[in-house]
Design an enzyme around this catalytic site. Structure first.
Site, PDB file in Angstrom:
ATOM      1  N   GLY A   1       0.825  -1.194   0.061  1.00 24.96           N
ATOM      2  CA  GLY A   1       0.078  -0.150  -0.087  1.00 24.96           C
ATOM      3  C   GLY A   1       0.835   1.399  -0.111  1.00 24.96           C
ATOM      4  O   GLY A   1       1.826   1.333   0.219  1.00 24.96           O
TER       5      GLY A   1
ATOM      6  N   GLN B   1       3.468  10.038   0.943  1.00 27.82           N
ATOM      7  CA  GLN B   1       4.561   9.376   1.011  1.00 27.82           C
ATOM      8  C   GLN B   1       5.438   9.654  -0.075  1.00 27.82           C
ATOM      9  O   GLN B   1       6.643   9.560   0.003  1.00 27.82           O
ATOM     10  CB  GLN B   1       4.293   7.873   1.090  1.00 27.82           C
ATOM     11  CG  GLN B   1       3.789   7.575   2.671  1.00 27.82           C
ATOM     12  CD  GLN B   1       3.525   5.721   2.331  1.00 27.82           C
ATOM     13  OE1 GLN B   1       2.637   5.535   2.206  1.00 27.82           O
ATOM     14  NE2 GLN B   1       4.639   5.174   3.002  1.00 27.82           N
TER      15      GLN B   1
ATOM     16  N   CYS C   1       6.113  -0.419   6.901  1.00 22.74           N
ATOM     17  CA  CYS C   1       5.623   0.880   6.185  1.00 22.74           C
ATOM     18  C   CYS C   1       6.886   1.224   5.196  1.00 22.74           C
ATOM     19  O   CYS C   1       8.102   1.312   5.858  1.00 22.74           O
ATOM     20  CB  CYS C   1       5.458   2.064   7.139  1.00 22.74           C
ATOM     21  SG  CYS C   1       5.069   3.506   6.419  1.00 22.74           S
ATOM     22  N   LEU C   2       6.620   1.839   4.144  1.00 22.29           N
ATOM     23  CA  LEU C   2       7.862   2.004   3.051  1.00 22.29           C
ATOM     24  C   LEU C   2       8.649   3.179   3.542  1.00 22.29           C
ATOM     25  O   LEU C   2       9.608   3.391   3.349  1.00 22.29           O
ATOM     26  CB  LEU C   2       7.284   2.312   1.495  1.00 22.29           C
ATOM     27  CG  LEU C   2       6.797   1.024   1.040  1.00 22.29           C
ATOM     28  CD1 LEU C   2       6.031   1.253  -0.340  1.00 22.29           C
ATOM     29  CD2 LEU C   2       7.724  -0.198   0.942  1.00 22.29           C
TER      30      LEU C   2
ATOM     31  N   HIS D   1      -4.075   1.606   7.944  1.00 17.15           N
ATOM     32  CA  HIS D   1      -2.746   2.005   7.790  1.00 17.15           C
ATOM     33  C   HIS D   1      -2.853   3.129   6.898  1.00 17.15           C
ATOM     34  O   HIS D   1      -1.895   4.118   7.001  1.00 17.15           O
ATOM     35  CB  HIS D   1      -1.735   0.665   7.579  1.00 17.15           C
ATOM     36  CG  HIS D   1      -0.333   1.202   7.474  1.00 17.15           C
ATOM     37  ND1 HIS D   1       0.736   0.914   8.337  1.00 17.15           N
ATOM     38  CD2 HIS D   1       0.382   1.957   6.482  1.00 17.15           C
ATOM     39  CE1 HIS D   1       1.770   1.181   7.816  1.00 17.15           C
ATOM     40  NE2 HIS D   1       1.818   2.106   6.740  1.00 17.15           N
ATOM     41  N   GLU D   2      -3.296   2.908   5.598  1.00 17.31           N
ATOM     42  CA  GLU D   2      -3.059   4.069   4.607  1.00 17.31           C
ATOM     43  C   GLU D   2      -3.777   5.184   4.868  1.00 17.31           C
ATOM     44  O   GLU D   2      -3.345   6.375   4.760  1.00 17.31           O
ATOM     45  CB  GLU D   2      -3.157   3.485   3.301  1.00 17.31           C
ATOM     46  CG  GLU D   2      -2.506   2.252   2.714  1.00 17.31           C
ATOM     47  CD  GLU D   2      -1.004   2.441   2.857  1.00 17.31           C
ATOM     48  OE1 GLU D   2      -0.433   3.520   2.762  1.00 17.31           O
ATOM     49  OE2 GLU D   2      -0.330   1.487   3.002  1.00 17.31           O
TER      50      GLU D   2
ATOM     51  N   HIS E   1      -2.180   7.523   7.240  1.00 14.58           N
ATOM     52  CA  HIS E   1      -1.219   8.406   6.566  1.00 14.58           C
ATOM     53  C   HIS E   1      -1.824   9.795   6.052  1.00 14.58           C
ATOM     54  O   HIS E   1      -1.064  11.087   6.137  1.00 14.58           O
ATOM     55  CB  HIS E   1      -0.675   7.866   5.191  1.00 14.58           C
ATOM     56  CG  HIS E   1       0.556   6.769   5.647  1.00 14.58           C
ATOM     57  ND1 HIS E   1       1.741   7.343   6.116  1.00 14.58           N
ATOM     58  CD2 HIS E   1       0.860   5.655   5.364  1.00 14.58           C
ATOM     59  CE1 HIS E   1       2.649   6.411   6.187  1.00 14.58           C
ATOM     60  NE2 HIS E   1       2.082   5.124   5.654  1.00 14.58           N
TER      61      HIS E   1
HETATM   62 CO    CO Z   1       2.774   3.184   5.510  1.00 17.22          CO
END
Ligand code: CO
Length: 181
Positions: free
Chosen positions: A45, A50, A103-104, A145-146, A149
């Site tokens: 995701g 991000q 998380c990226l 999670h997304e 953000h």
């Molecule tokens: Co993340």
């Protein structure tokens, strides 16, 4: 096109995103860039923030186990499973689950986080059409999670005070070591 992913504690990750009003080529390019970037980095995701775009846009693609190919146990991300969500809103949630999240924007870190088990979310697709999705398990975790953000928060903010402190210490150390290389 692949974009650079902002890494914690980049201050942009703390900013809330705003709604998309126009469902135009610019949005479609953003969605395509986000998909390229997510796949390149091996994520499931990605939120627009991000890659530095403060818009309420997220994508999710949960891998499926590739049963045809026993050599590949990593799972593959099918194009048909790609979710593109604009202006998502949580309309219902229930239950509880604990999931080991990553998380990226915080590469290499995995922590157990408590989330709702089931969620219902309304959103718009890339053409502005209203959609509703019900999700549970891993998919529900990814949505939560997304969407977090988009509010200017990251998953490690859900940790207990002591676990957060431990994370910050380890993260600073790992970033310092990275800088030396
Ligand atoms: Co993340």
């Amino acid at each position: 096109m692949t974009k650079e992913i902002l890494v914690y504690p980049n201050p942009i990750l703390r900013k809330p995103s705003s709604n998309v009003e126009e469902f135009n080529e610019e949005l479609h390019n953003l969605l395509d860039d986000m998909n390229d970037t997510m796949l390149e980095c091996g994520g499931v995701g990605l939120a627009a923030v991000q890659i530095g775009i403060l818009k309420n846009v997220l994508i999710i693609n949960i891998p499926v186990d590739d049963i045809e190919d026993f050599e590949n146990t990593d799972g593959v991300q099918l194009k048909e499973n790609l979710i593109e969500a604009i202006n998502p809103k949580l309309v219902f949630s229930e239950g509880e689950q604990i999931f080991n999240e990553g998380c990226l924007s915080i590469p290499g870190i995995h922590e157990e986080i408590k989330r709702a088990l089931n969620v219902t979310i309304s959103y718009q697709d890339r053409f502005g059409e209203k959609q509703t999705i019900q999700a549970d398990g891993f998919l529900a975790v990814a949505w939560q999670h997304e969407m977090e953000h988009l509010t200017g928060h990251v998953f490690i903010e859900n940790l207990s005070f002591l676990k957060r402190k431990k994370f910050e210490k380890e993260w600073k150390k790992s970033q310092k070591e990275k800088g030396k290389k």
